[in-house]
Design an enzyme around this catalytic site. Structure first.
Site, PDB file in Angstrom:
ATOM      1  N   GLU A   1      -3.103  19.572 -32.723  1.00 11.89           N
ATOM      2  CA  GLU A   1      -2.135  20.246 -31.866  1.00 11.89           C
ATOM      3  C   GLU A   1      -2.665  20.392 -30.438  1.00 11.89           C
ATOM      4  OE1 GLU A   1       0.473  22.927 -34.756  1.00 11.89           O
ATOM      5  OE2 GLU A   1      -1.412  23.836 -34.218  1.00 11.89           O
TER       6      GLU A   1
ATOM      7  N   CYS B   1      -4.153  23.161 -23.285  1.00 12.53           N
ATOM      8  CA  CYS B   1      -5.235  23.506 -24.215  1.00 12.53           C
ATOM      9  C   CYS B   1      -5.376  22.354 -25.205  1.00 12.53           C
ATOM     10  CB  CYS B   1      -4.855  24.814 -24.916  1.00 12.53           C
ATOM     11  SG  CYS B   1      -6.087  25.360 -26.097  1.00 12.53           S
TER      12      CYS B   1
ATOM     13  N   CYS C   1     -12.471  22.348 -38.000  1.00 15.84           N
ATOM     14  CA  CYS C   1     -13.681  22.859 -37.354  1.00 15.84           C
ATOM     15  C   CYS C   1     -14.672  23.259 -38.427  1.00 15.84           C
ATOM     16  CB  CYS C   1     -13.333  24.069 -36.484  1.00 15.84           C
ATOM     17  SG  CYS C   1     -14.730  24.641 -35.486  1.00 15.84           S
TER      18      CYS C   1
ATOM     19  N   CYS D   1     -15.723  30.453 -38.014  1.00 17.35           N
ATOM     20  CA  CYS D   1     -15.545  31.771 -37.398  1.00 17.35           C
ATOM     21  C   CYS D   1     -14.483  32.516 -38.204  1.00 17.35           C
ATOM     22  CB  CYS D   1     -15.110  31.626 -35.934  1.00 17.35           C
ATOM     23  SG  CYS D   1     -16.345  30.783 -34.934  1.00 17.35           S
TER      24      CYS D   1
ATOM     25  N   CYS E   1     -10.578  32.931 -37.152  1.00 15.64           N
ATOM     26  CA  CYS E   1      -9.876  31.770 -36.585  1.00 15.64           C
ATOM     27  C   CYS E   1      -9.158  30.977 -37.673  1.00 15.64           C
ATOM     28  CB  CYS E   1     -10.865  30.879 -35.852  1.00 15.64           C
ATOM     29  SG  CYS E   1     -10.083  29.436 -35.107  1.00 15.64           S
TER      30      CYS E   1
ATOM     31  N   CYS F   1      -3.860  31.475 -29.402  1.00 13.83           N
ATOM     32  CA  CYS F   1      -5.262  31.199 -29.725  1.00 13.83           C
ATOM     33  C   CYS F   1      -5.524  31.460 -31.191  1.00 13.83           C
ATOM     34  CB  CYS F   1      -6.188  32.139 -28.974  1.00 13.83           C
ATOM     35  SG  CYS F   1      -5.998  32.126 -27.247  1.00 13.83           S
TER      36      CYS F   1
HETATM   37  N1  SAH Z   1     -14.963  26.245 -30.735  1.00 17.24           N
HETATM   38  C1  SAH Z   1     -14.662  26.639 -29.409  1.00 17.24           C
HETATM   39  C2  SAH Z   1     -13.240  26.347 -28.973  1.00 17.24           C
HETATM   40  C3  SAH Z   1     -12.125  26.715 -29.919  1.00 17.24           C
HETATM   41  S1  SAH Z   1     -11.706  28.412 -30.085  1.00 17.24           S
HETATM   42  C4  SAH Z   1     -14.996  28.100 -29.197  1.00 17.24           C
HETATM   43  O1  SAH Z   1     -15.364  28.752 -30.145  1.00 17.24           O
HETATM   44  O2  SAH Z   1     -14.945  28.567 -28.070  1.00 17.24           O
HETATM   45  C5  SAH Z   1     -10.897  28.857 -28.630  1.00 17.24           C
HETATM   46  C6  SAH Z   1     -10.799  30.378 -28.453  1.00 17.24           C
HETATM   47  O3  SAH Z   1      -9.811  30.976 -29.301  1.00 17.24           O
HETATM   48  C7  SAH Z   1     -12.102  31.046 -28.789  1.00 17.24           C
HETATM   49  O4  SAH Z   1     -12.500  31.967 -27.838  1.00 17.24           O
HETATM   50  C8  SAH Z   1     -11.749  31.720 -30.071  1.00 17.24           C
HETATM   51  O5  SAH Z   1     -12.595  32.749 -30.315  1.00 17.24           O
HETATM   52  C9  SAH Z   1     -10.328  32.143 -29.868  1.00 17.24           C
HETATM   53  N2  SAH Z   1      -9.680  32.511 -31.121  1.00 17.24           N
HETATM   54  C10 SAH Z   1      -9.875  31.933 -32.316  1.00 17.24           C
HETATM   55  N3  SAH Z   1      -9.135  32.533 -33.268  1.00 17.24           N
HETATM   56  C11 SAH Z   1      -8.462  33.513 -32.661  1.00 17.24           C
HETATM   57  C12 SAH Z   1      -7.498  34.478 -33.109  1.00 17.24           C
HETATM   58  N4  SAH Z   1      -7.108  34.513 -34.384  1.00 17.24           N
HETATM   59  N5  SAH Z   1      -6.984  35.321 -32.217  1.00 17.24           N
HETATM   60  C13 SAH Z   1      -7.365  35.252 -30.927  1.00 17.24           C
HETATM   61  N6  SAH Z   1      -8.247  34.363 -30.434  1.00 17.24           N
HETATM   62  C14 SAH Z   1      -8.799  33.506 -31.296  1.00 17.24           C
END
Ligand code: SAH
Length: 363
Positions: free
Chosen positions: A93, A106, A113, A117, A120, A339
Site C-alpha cells: 500500500e 508515504c 515487516c 513492533c 503496528c 499510520c
Molecule cells: N519501520 C519504520 C517505518 C514504518 S512505521 C519505522 O519503524 O519507523 C512508520 C511509523 O508509523 C512509525 O513511527 C510507527 O511507529 C508508526 N505506527 C505504527 N503503528 C502505528 C499505530 N498503530 N498507530 C500509530 N502509529 C503507528
C-alpha cells in the site's frame, strides 16, 4: 521466464553502468532517467533523442514495468491510498496525504515487516520480502500519475518511507530509490523532503550517513530500555543508548537539520509525565523535533490510544524542555490509511475476496 531487465531498478549511476555494458555512453542514463521519471514515459519508441538502433536494443533487453493497481481509494479528507499487486502476487500500500502547504507520499519498503513492533498492524502479517528498487520508485510514479489532473497544490512535495516495512533492512534498494527521488533529472525532491523512518537498525544507520544524505525520522516510542524492549523488540538488539549515539553521529556536520522522533501514544503504557521527562533528558543536545502519534487501533490489538489530555500533558513537558513537539493529525482513517493500519485489513479483504470467489465457483 522474463529475462528483460526492469529499468526502474536503476538509479542514474546504475543506469549509466547498464549503458556502458551495452557499449553506449554513460550519459544515455541522463536522457533515459528524464524520459522515465520526469516525463513518465513508458515507451522506448517515444524516446526521441535516442537513436533508432538504441531504442531497438532497449526493447530487446529492457522494460519499464510497474506493479498493477488493484484499487485506489479516496478518504473524505483527501487522503488517497493505492493497493498495488507485485509480480509475486503480494500486495503493498501507498498513501498520499494532502496538507495545506504540502503533499506527502508515504511509501512502503518491504512486503510485511520482520520487526514485530507490538502496536503496528503491519507486524501482524509478518515479513514476506524486500521490495525491489522498481517497486519502491513505482509507488512515486503511480501516485504522481494519478494526481496529474488534481489542482496544483495536490502534488507530491514530500516522500516519507514510513509505509510498510523497515527501510534500513532493505538498504541497497531503498538507497537507489531515494537517489531517484532526490535526482534533479528524476523527481528532484530536496533532501529535506525525503525522509527515511527507522525503528533503529544502528549499523545500517551508520552506513546510511556515508552513502545517502536525506532526512531521518526515528521511531523511538519509549524513553528507556525496559519499556522499549517491550514495544519495539529490535531494541533488544540495538539498545536505546546505542541508537541515540548513532543519531547524534548522524547529525554531526548537519547543523541545519534535525531528527524527527516518532512517539506513538499508548494509553497507560508510554504516555506518563515521567516518560516525557526521561525522553527530554535522553535527547538533550540533539537537534530534534518530536512527533507524537495518537495510536491507531486495529483488530486484535491490546493497546488503546492515549486520551487527549495525556497527549497534551506529554507535549507540554517536552515543549517546556525546549523541544518542538507536534501531534500528528490522524488522516485517512475511514479508508484504513492511517499510520500502522496499512495492509492489516487488506489481507483480510483478499482472503474474503478469495472466499467469495470460491463460494461463487462452488455454487
Ligand atoms: N519501520 C519504520 C517505518 C514504518 S512505521 C519505522 O519503524 O519507523 C512508520 C511509523 O508509523 C512509525 O513511527 C510507527 O511507529 C508508526 N505506527 C505504527 N503503528 C502505528 C499505530 N498503530 N498507530 C500509530 N502509529 C503507528
Amino acid at each position: 521466464m522474463n529475462s528483460l531487465v526492469n529499468l526502474l531498478d536503476y538509479d542514474r549511476a546504475a543506469l549509466g553502468q547498464f549503458f556502458v555494458e551495452l557499449g553506449e555512453k554513460a550519459f544515455r542514463a541522463d536522457q533515459v532517467v528524464q524520459w522515465i521519471h520526469q516525463q513518465g514515459l513508458m515507451d522506448f519508441d517515444a524516446m526521441s533523442n535516442l537513436s533508432k538502433a538504441l531504442r531497438q536494443r532497449l526493447k530487446e533487453t529492457a522494460e519499464i514495468r510497474l506493479p498493477e493497481i488493484v484499487w485506489e481509494q479516496a478518504a473524505a479528507d483527501g487522503t488517497r491510498k493505492w493497493l498495488l499487486r507485485l509480480d509475486s502476487g503480494n500486495c503493498i500500500e501507498t498513501v498520499y496525504i494532502p496538507e495545506t502547504n504540502r503533499g506527502t507520499l508515504c511509501v512502503s519498503s518491504q512486503v510485511g515487516c520482520a520487526l514485530d513492533c507490538q502496536f503496528c498492524a503491519t507486524a501482524q502479517q509478518g515479513f514476506n520480502r524486500n521490495l525491489t528498487t522498481a517497486e519502491i520508485i513505482s509507488q512515486v510514479m503511480i501516485a504522481r500519475d494519478a494526481l496529474r489532473d488534481e489542482p496544483r497544490e495536490r502534488v507530491i512535495t514530500n516522500v516519507v518511507m514510513m509505509g510498510m516495512g523497515e527501510p534500513l533492512l532493505n538498504f541497497d534498494n531503498v538507497v537507489k530509490a531515494a537517489n531517484l527521488m532526490m535526482d534533479d533529472l528524476a523527481y528532484g525532491l530536496s533532501k529535506r523532503r525525503v525522509t527515511l523512518s527507522t525503528a533503529g537498525v544502528v549499523p545500517a544507520l551508520r552506513r546510511l550517513k556515508q552513502v545517502c544524505d536525506l532526512s531521518l525520522a526515528v521511531s523511538i516510542h519509549a524513553p528507556n530500555n525496559e519499556l522499549r524492549d517491550q514495544i519495539v523488540p529490535l531494541n533488544k538488539k540495538y539498545p536505546i543508548e546505542e541508537l541515540v549515539a548513532a543519531c547524534r553521529e548522524y547529525m554531526e556536520g548537519h547543523t541545519h537539520r534535525s531528527i524527527t522522533w516518532e512517539y506513538v501514544m499508548l494509553d497507560g503504557v508510554n504516555d506518563l509525565p515521567e516518560h516525557a521527562r526521561q525522553l527530554a533528558k535522553l535527547l538533550r543536545g540533539i537537534p530534534s523535533k518530536i512527533n507524537l502519534i495518537p495510536f491507531n487501533p486495529f483488530p486484535g490489538t491490546k493497546y488503546q490510544r492515549s486520551p487527549d489530555e495525556a497527549i497534551y500533558r506529554f507535549q507540554t513537558i517536552l515543549m517546556e524542555a525546549g523541544y518542538t513537539t507536534t501531534i500528528r493529525r490522524t488522516r485517512g482513517e475511514d479508508i484504513d490509511a492511517a499510520c500502522g493500519q496499512l495492509a492489516g485489513r487488506v489481507m483480510d479483504r483478499t482472503k474474503r475476496r478469495l472466499r467469495a470467489q470460491q463460494e461463487a465457483a462452488n455454487a
